[in-house]
Design a protein around this motif. Structure first.
Motif, PDB file in Angstrom:
ATOM      1  N   PHE A  93      39.051  30.161  28.432  1.00  0.00           N
ATOM      2  CA  PHE A  93      38.585  31.485  27.993  1.00  0.00           C
ATOM      3  C   PHE A  93      37.066  31.521  27.917  1.00  0.00           C
ATOM      4  N   ARG A  94      36.459  30.449  27.360  1.00  0.00           N
ATOM      5  CA  ARG A  94      34.992  30.396  27.255  1.00  0.00           C
ATOM      6  C   ARG A  94      34.359  30.384  28.645  1.00  0.00           C
ATOM      7  N   ARG A  95      34.932  29.619  29.549  1.00  0.00           N
ATOM      8  CA  ARG A  95      34.399  29.559  30.917  1.00  0.00           C
ATOM      9  C   ARG A  95      34.551  30.926  31.607  1.00  0.00           C
ATOM     10  N   MET A  96      35.668  31.591  31.329  1.00  0.00           N
ATOM     11  CA  MET A  96      35.908  32.896  31.946  1.00  0.00           C
ATOM     12  C   MET A  96      34.899  33.929  31.445  1.00  0.00           C
ATOM     13  N   THR A  97      34.678  34.000  30.145  1.00  0.00           N
ATOM     14  CA  THR A  97      33.764  35.010  29.583  1.00  0.00           C
ATOM     15  C   THR A  97      32.309  34.744  29.967  1.00  0.00           C
ATOM     16  N   ARG A  98      31.978  33.482  30.313  1.00  0.00           N
ATOM     17  CA  ARG A  98      30.618  33.160  30.757  1.00  0.00           C
ATOM     18  C   ARG A  98      30.443  33.388  32.257  1.00  0.00           C
ATOM     19  N   GLY A  99      31.511  33.814  32.932  1.00  0.00           N
ATOM     20  CA  GLY A  99      31.423  34.076  34.359  1.00  0.00           C
ATOM     21  C   GLY A  99      31.519  32.828  35.211  1.00  0.00           C
ATOM     22  N   LYS A 100      32.014  31.712  34.629  1.00  0.00           N
ATOM     23  CA  LYS A 100      32.115  30.443  35.357  1.00  0.00           C
ATOM     24  C   LYS A 100      33.382  30.363  36.216  1.00  0.00           C
ATOM     25  N   LEU A 101      34.421  31.106  35.831  1.00  0.00           N
ATOM     26  CA  LEU A 101      35.652  31.108  36.630  1.00  0.00           C
ATOM     27  C   LEU A 101      35.556  32.202  37.680  1.00  0.00           C
ATOM     28  N   LYS A 102      35.942  31.870  38.902  1.00  0.00           N
ATOM     29  CA  LYS A 102      35.879  32.846  39.989  1.00  0.00           C
ATOM     30  C   LYS A 102      37.209  33.585  40.079  1.00  0.00           C
ATOM     31  N   PRO A 103      37.201  34.934  40.019  1.00  0.00           N
ATOM     32  CA  PRO A 103      38.461  35.690  40.152  1.00  0.00           C
ATOM     33  C   PRO A 103      39.095  35.459  41.523  1.00  0.00           C
ATOM     34  N   GLU A 104      40.432  35.339  41.512  1.00  0.00           N
ATOM     35  CA  GLU A 104      41.179  35.097  42.751  1.00  0.00           C
ATOM     36  C   GLU A 104      41.555  36.391  43.463  1.00  0.00           C
ATOM     37  N   GLY A 105      41.350  37.514  42.831  1.00  0.00           N
ATOM     38  CA  GLY A 105      41.629  38.810  43.433  1.00  0.00           C
ATOM     39  C   GLY A 105      40.809  39.883  42.738  1.00  0.00           C
ATOM     40  N   LYS A 106      40.605  40.985  43.430  1.00  0.00           N
ATOM     41  CA  LYS A 106      39.768  42.055  42.864  1.00  0.00           C
ATOM     42  C   LYS A 106      40.370  43.405  43.225  1.00  0.00           C
ATOM     43  N   LEU A 107      40.416  44.307  42.249  1.00  0.00           N
ATOM     44  CA  LEU A 107      40.875  45.690  42.465  1.00  0.00           C
ATOM     45  C   LEU A 107      39.773  46.624  41.992  1.00  0.00           C
ATOM     46  N   ASP A 108      39.327  47.515  42.876  1.00  0.00           N
ATOM     47  CA  ASP A 108      38.269  48.468  42.530  1.00  0.00           C
ATOM     48  C   ASP A 108      38.890  49.847  42.335  1.00  0.00           C
ATOM     49  N   LEU A 109      38.940  50.297  41.081  1.00  0.00           N
ATOM     50  CA  LEU A 109      39.492  51.617  40.739  1.00  0.00           C
ATOM     51  C   LEU A 109      38.400  52.673  40.641  1.00  0.00           C
ATOM     52  N   HIS A 110      37.176  52.277  40.918  1.00  0.00           N
ATOM     53  CA  HIS A 110      36.014  53.160  40.768  1.00  0.00           C
ATOM     54  C   HIS A 110      36.246  54.463  41.547  1.00  0.00           C
ATOM     55  N   GLY A 111      36.166  55.603  40.859  1.00  0.00           N
ATOM     56  CA  GLY A 111      36.280  56.911  41.509  1.00  0.00           C
ATOM     57  C   GLY A 111      37.699  57.411  41.685  1.00  0.00           C
ATOM     58  N   MET A 112      38.721  56.616  41.319  1.00  0.00           N
ATOM     59  CA  MET A 112      40.113  57.068  41.460  1.00  0.00           C
ATOM     60  C   MET A 112      40.491  58.000  40.318  1.00  0.00           C
ATOM     61  N   ARG A 113      41.499  58.826  40.583  1.00  0.00           N
ATOM     62  CA  ARG A 113      42.068  59.670  39.534  1.00  0.00           C
ATOM     63  C   ARG A 113      43.068  58.842  38.733  1.00  0.00           C
ATOM     64  N   ILE A 114      43.420  59.300  37.543  1.00  0.00           N
ATOM     65  CA  ILE A 114      44.283  58.521  36.649  1.00  0.00           C
ATOM     66  C   ILE A 114      45.635  58.231  37.279  1.00  0.00           C
ATOM     67  N   ASP A 115      46.264  59.236  37.911  1.00  0.00           N
ATOM     68  CA  ASP A 115      47.614  59.033  38.447  1.00  0.00           C
ATOM     69  C   ASP A 115      47.631  57.987  39.562  1.00  0.00           C
ATOM     70  N   THR A 116      46.653  58.008  40.464  1.00  0.00           N
ATOM     71  CA  THR A 116      46.614  57.020  41.543  1.00  0.00           C
ATOM     72  C   THR A 116      46.150  55.657  41.029  1.00  0.00           C
ATOM     73  N   ALA A 117      45.255  55.652  40.042  1.00  0.00           N
ATOM     74  CA  ALA A 117      44.748  54.392  39.500  1.00  0.00           C
ATOM     75  C   ALA A 117      45.852  53.610  38.790  1.00  0.00           C
ATOM     76  N   HIS A 118      46.708  54.312  38.062  1.00  0.00           N
ATOM     77  CA  HIS A 118      47.786  53.634  37.325  1.00  0.00           C
ATOM     78  C   HIS A 118      48.751  52.940  38.294  1.00  0.00           C
ATOM     79  N   GLY A 119      49.141  53.631  39.339  1.00  0.00           N
ATOM     80  CA  GLY A 119      50.035  53.037  40.330  1.00  0.00           C
ATOM     81  C   GLY A 119      49.396  51.866  41.060  1.00  0.00           C
TER      82      GLY A 119
END
Length: 200
Positions: A93-119
């Motif tokens: 958890f400490r390594r994750m919050t410091r940005g030391k762990l690299k995410p294995e996947g990424k989802l960008d919801l930026h600009g989506m509407r609520i109904d499409t973002a939830h799905g």
């Protein structure tokens, strides 16, 4: 506009009409033989009394009251998530919050509407868990500032507030172990780390 005065002929005509007419009795007057009485006058309003506990007199040099309590506003999503109990390994958890762990996947919801973002979020989290990924990044964006703030405080960034709630509810809650605000290198306030449970 001035009123016109009645002529002598009009006055005589009116007097004749009054003599030949009979007064109609209303239903209430017909029931009671007593002469009708004028309605009682309305009671005068009572003067407003000052409250018994008057404020103490204020003199020059007196101390004013202490500060009034501020508004108890809804906490930001980051502060709320920080107060959640720790359900994963503390070191990870400490390594994750410091940005030391690299995410294995990424989802960008930026600009989506609520109904499409939830799905999109539900599909992404469940498929990431099925692919045995442990740490994924969900980007919501910080949200736009309101042009007209108005008297009621409005939360900034609808998706930023909704995503943690969606992750805490079924069917996503069974897949999610921990949610926390991302390190600034991965988006800061506009993104979340989602640490997933192992698929069973």
């Amino acid at each position: 506009m001035t009123r016109r005065k009645l002529t002598e002929e009009e006055i005589d005509l009116w007097k004749k009409v009054v003599k030949t007419t009979e007064r109609l009795q209303t239903a209430r007057a017909a029931k009671s033989d007593a002469p009708s009485t004028p309605p009682a006058p309305k009671p005068k309003p009572k003067p407003h009394k000052a409250p018994s506990a008057a404020l103490p007199p204020f003199e020059v040099g007196s101390k004013a009251r202490g500060k009034l309590p501020g508004h108890d506003l809804k906490p930001s999503p980051g502060r709320k998530l920080a107060s959640d109990p720790l359900r994963m390994d503390e070191k990870a958890f400490r390594r994750m919050t410091r940005g030391k762990l690299k995410p294995e996947g990424k989802l960008d919801l930026h600009g989506m509407r609520i109904d499409t973002a939830h799905g999109a979020l539900a599909s992404f989290i469940l498929s990431a868990q099925a692919a045995e990924k442990r740490l994924v990044l969900v980007i919501t964006g910080k949200g736009k500032d309101r042009d007209e703030p108005g008297p009621m405080p409005m939360p900034r960034g609808v998706l930023r507030h909704q995503v943690p709630q969606w992750l805490a509810l079924p069917p996503l809650s069974q897949a999610v172990l921990q949610v926390t605000q991302a390190h600034f290198s991965h988006g800061g306030e506009g993104a979340y780390y989602v640490y997933l449970r192992r698929a069973r």
